[in-house]
Structures are given as C-alpha cells and as structure tokens.
Design a protein around this motif. Structure first.
Motif, PDB file in Angstrom:
ATOM      1  N   UNK A   1     -12.217  -7.095  -0.670  1.00  0.00           N
ATOM      2  CA  UNK A   1     -11.800  -7.493   0.674  1.00  0.00           C
ATOM      3  C   UNK A   1     -10.322  -7.875   0.689  1.00  0.00           C
ATOM      4  N   UNK A   2      -9.723  -7.734   1.866  1.00  0.00           N
ATOM      5  CA  UNK A   2      -8.295  -7.985   2.030  1.00  0.00           C
ATOM      6  C   UNK A   2      -7.896  -9.373   1.537  1.00  0.00           C
TER       7      UNK A   2
ATOM      8  N   UNK B   1       0.838  -1.203   0.000  1.00  0.00           N
ATOM      9  CA  UNK B   1       0.000   0.000   0.000  1.00  0.00           C
ATOM     10  C   UNK B   1       0.872   1.252   0.000  1.00  0.00           C
ATOM     11  N   UNK B   2       1.970   1.217   0.752  1.00  0.00           N
ATOM     12  CA  UNK B   2       2.867   2.382   0.771  1.00  0.00           C
ATOM     13  C   UNK B   2       3.487   2.581  -0.610  1.00  0.00           C
ATOM     14  N   UNK B   3       3.901   1.501  -1.227  1.00  0.00           N
ATOM     15  CA  UNK B   3       4.485   1.601  -2.572  1.00  0.00           C
ATOM     16  C   UNK B   3       3.482   2.211  -3.554  1.00  0.00           C
TER      17      UNK B   3
ATOM     18  N   UNK C   1      -7.792   5.960   4.840  1.00  0.00           N
ATOM     19  CA  UNK C   1      -8.014   4.738   4.070  1.00  0.00           C
ATOM     20  C   UNK C   1      -7.496   3.529   4.831  1.00  0.00           C
ATOM     21  N   UNK C   2      -7.967   2.352   4.441  1.00  0.00           N
ATOM     22  CA  UNK C   2      -7.508   1.123   5.070  1.00  0.00           C
ATOM     23  C   UNK C   2      -6.130   0.752   4.528  1.00  0.00           C
ATOM     24  N   UNK C   3      -5.367   0.052   5.341  1.00  0.00           N
ATOM     25  CA  UNK C   3      -4.014  -0.340   4.929  1.00  0.00           C
ATOM     26  C   UNK C   3      -3.995  -1.705   4.260  1.00  0.00           C
ATOM     27  N   UNK C   4      -5.159  -2.342   4.099  1.00  0.00           N
ATOM     28  CA  UNK C   4      -5.163  -3.737   3.629  1.00  0.00           C
ATOM     29  C   UNK C   4      -5.471  -3.874   2.142  1.00  0.00           C
TER      30      UNK C   4
ATOM     31  N   UNK D   1      -7.756  -2.573   0.340  1.00  0.00           N
ATOM     32  CA  UNK D   1      -9.148  -2.498  -0.102  1.00  0.00           C
ATOM     33  C   UNK D   1      -9.460  -1.160  -0.767  1.00  0.00           C
ATOM     34  N   UNK D   2      -8.611  -0.159  -0.516  1.00  0.00           N
ATOM     35  CA  UNK D   2      -8.849   1.177  -1.075  1.00  0.00           C
ATOM     36  C   UNK D   2      -7.652   1.640  -1.916  1.00  0.00           C
ATOM     37  N   UNK D   3      -7.928   2.456  -2.926  1.00  0.00           N
ATOM     38  CA  UNK D   3      -6.864   3.006  -3.768  1.00  0.00           C
ATOM     39  C   UNK D   3      -7.044   4.506  -3.881  1.00  0.00           C
ATOM     40  N   UNK D   4      -6.083   5.247  -3.368  1.00  0.00           N
ATOM     41  CA  UNK D   4      -6.245   6.680  -3.108  1.00  0.00           C
ATOM     42  C   UNK D   4      -6.534   7.533  -4.332  1.00  0.00           C
TER      43      UNK D   4
END
Ligand code: GDD
Ligand code: MN
Length: 231
Positions: free
Chosen positions: A220-221, A33-35, A107-110, A112-115
C-alpha cells in the motif's frame, strides 16, 4: 489517435511500451515512480513513453509532472491532463488515445506497482494481456486493513463464481496489453470508475484473448491516501 510506429504485420518494428500513469494528488510519489520507470526501461533497452493523466489534482501534481518532463524530455513524459476528477477508468481510456506504443502498461502512480515483471512475461508467452495477481504464487497484499482486504477478495470471489473469467486477480490495475487488444476491449466498455479493471479482464476472456499472470506483492502507498471507496 496517435500513430503506431512500424508495421505490426511484418513485425519489423521495435516494441514500444506506453505506460499510463493516472494521478490524483500524487505529488510525493510521482518523481520516484517516474525515476524507477526511466531506470528500468533505460536498463532494459526497450523503447517507452510515460503518459501522465492528472485530473486537476489540488496538490499540484501536474506542476511536478511538468518539471519531470523538463528533466526526461517531452518524448518520454507526455502530459495529458483533464480539468477535474473524472474517475480512474475514463483516465485510462483518455490515456490510450494518446499512446503510440504497440504495448500499453497500466499501473498506479503511488509505488504499489513495479513495471519490470510485465514485458518479460509477455515476451515469454506472447500473451494479449498480462495481469499482475495478488492471489496466486508469491503474490500478496501488504498494508491493507481487514476492510480493504474483504472488499477486494469479495469482489474477486463473486466475479469468479458468476463469470468464471479464468484469471485470479480481477480488480488489480497492474496490467500489460497489446494496444490493439485494449482498444477493442475499450470499444465495448461501459464502466467509468474502478470497475474498469474487472470489465477489461472478463471481456478479454470472453473474446478469447490470452491472459498471462505474474504474482505481485502489492504494498500500500506510503504517501497520500487511497481514492477507492467500497462501491
Ligand atoms: N486521473 C485520475 N483520476 N487518477 C486517479 C483517480 C481519478 O479519478 N482516482 C485514482 N487515481 C489514481 C491514483 O492517483 C493512483 O495513481 C491510482 O489511480 C490508484 O489509486 P489509489 O487511490 O492508490 O487506489 P488504491 O490503492 O486504493 O486501489 C488499488 O487497488 C484497487 C483494487 O484492487 C488500485 O490498484 C486500483 O486500481 C485497484 O482497482
Ligand atoms: Mn494505491
């Protein structure tokens, strides 16, 4: 409280996005997610920071976050951990105190979301709040069992009827706020856990803030399991 850059009144400053990533046992998901966030913000040219709020995850999420900070820099990855699991709502409130951007993204870290969809929508409509919605347009949920779908749709339906908030997805945590707006909402906040998202958007409407919506597909994750209970 971290200082905001530039002068909001004259509008001279460049926008800065503070992304809040609450984590509890997300060691497999966090690097990806950080990448993705670094890639998106790098390509868009927006200024940003990622604030990781880890609640003493036993799986060593914080140690992974420390590695990421070494890779991407301490100005981009901020670590604001807490000693133990204190709930998602208070994790956001904790993160807000350390945010220096004029916009805040939750946002969730798993994964499930894309900023990427949020800043553009905000710029087009000038909204105080932009909310991802699974219940409008192309939005949807993938990978949930019937029980989870019923809990989510039930919570949304009851609140729609009782409070008429004028937004279609009240429980989702994929949002962008003007920082000063979120601070005002949080001042009045009484909830501590997952209900936080509902309270924020209902209060936003009551206070007359403008809300934009972007349809999202919530997937979902893949790694780890959900921490949300039926309550
Ligand atoms: N710091 C911290 N403390 N983080 C937490 C805690 C906590 O107590 N509980 C959960 N998290 C983090 C998770 O690590 C993840 O990044 C995010 O918060 C969401 O948690 P999940 O466990 O993945 O939630 P979910 O997928 O079941 O629920 C989703 O849908 C809900 C209902 O629509 C999320 O988007 C929720 O925010 C949403 O309310
Ligand atoms: Mn999840």
């Amino acid at each position: 409280m971290a200082s905001r850059r530039g002068n909001a009144k004259t509008g001279e400053q460049a926008d800065k996005y503070s992304v809040l990533l609450p984590t509890y046992n997300e060691r497999e998901n966090l690097p990806l997610i950080v990448w993705l966030l670094v890639k998106y913000f790098g390509e868009s040219g927006y200024n940003y920071e990622i604030i990781v709020i880890d609640d003493g995850s036993p799986d060593g999420t914080l140690q992974i976050a420390e590695q990421l900070q070494k890779i991407y820099g301490a100005d981009k990855i901020l670590l604001r951990p807490r000693a133990k699991k204190l709930g998602l709502g208070t994790a956001y409130i904790h993160g807000i105190k350390h945010a220096s951007g004029n916009f805040i993204i939750s946002m969730d870290a798993d994964l499930s979301h894309h900023a990427s969809t949020l800043p553009l929508k905000q710029k087009v409509g000038g909204y105080d709040l932009v909310s991802g919605t699974r219940y409008r347009g192309d939005g949807g949920v993938y990978g949930w069992d019937l029980r989870r779908k019923l809990i989510s749709q039930g919570a949304n339906f009851i609140t729609q009827v009782l409070l008429r908030p004028g937004a279609s997805d009240l429980t989702g945590s994929f949002r962008l706020y003007k920082t000063e707006v979120l601070e005002k909402l949080v001042e009045q906040c009484v909830s501590k856990g997952y209900v936080f998202q509902m309270e924020m958007i209902v209060r936003a409407r009551q206070l007359g803030y403008t809300v934009g919506e972007v349809p999202i597909s919530f997937v979902d994750r893949v790694y780890g399991e959900s921490k949300l209970g039926g309550n």
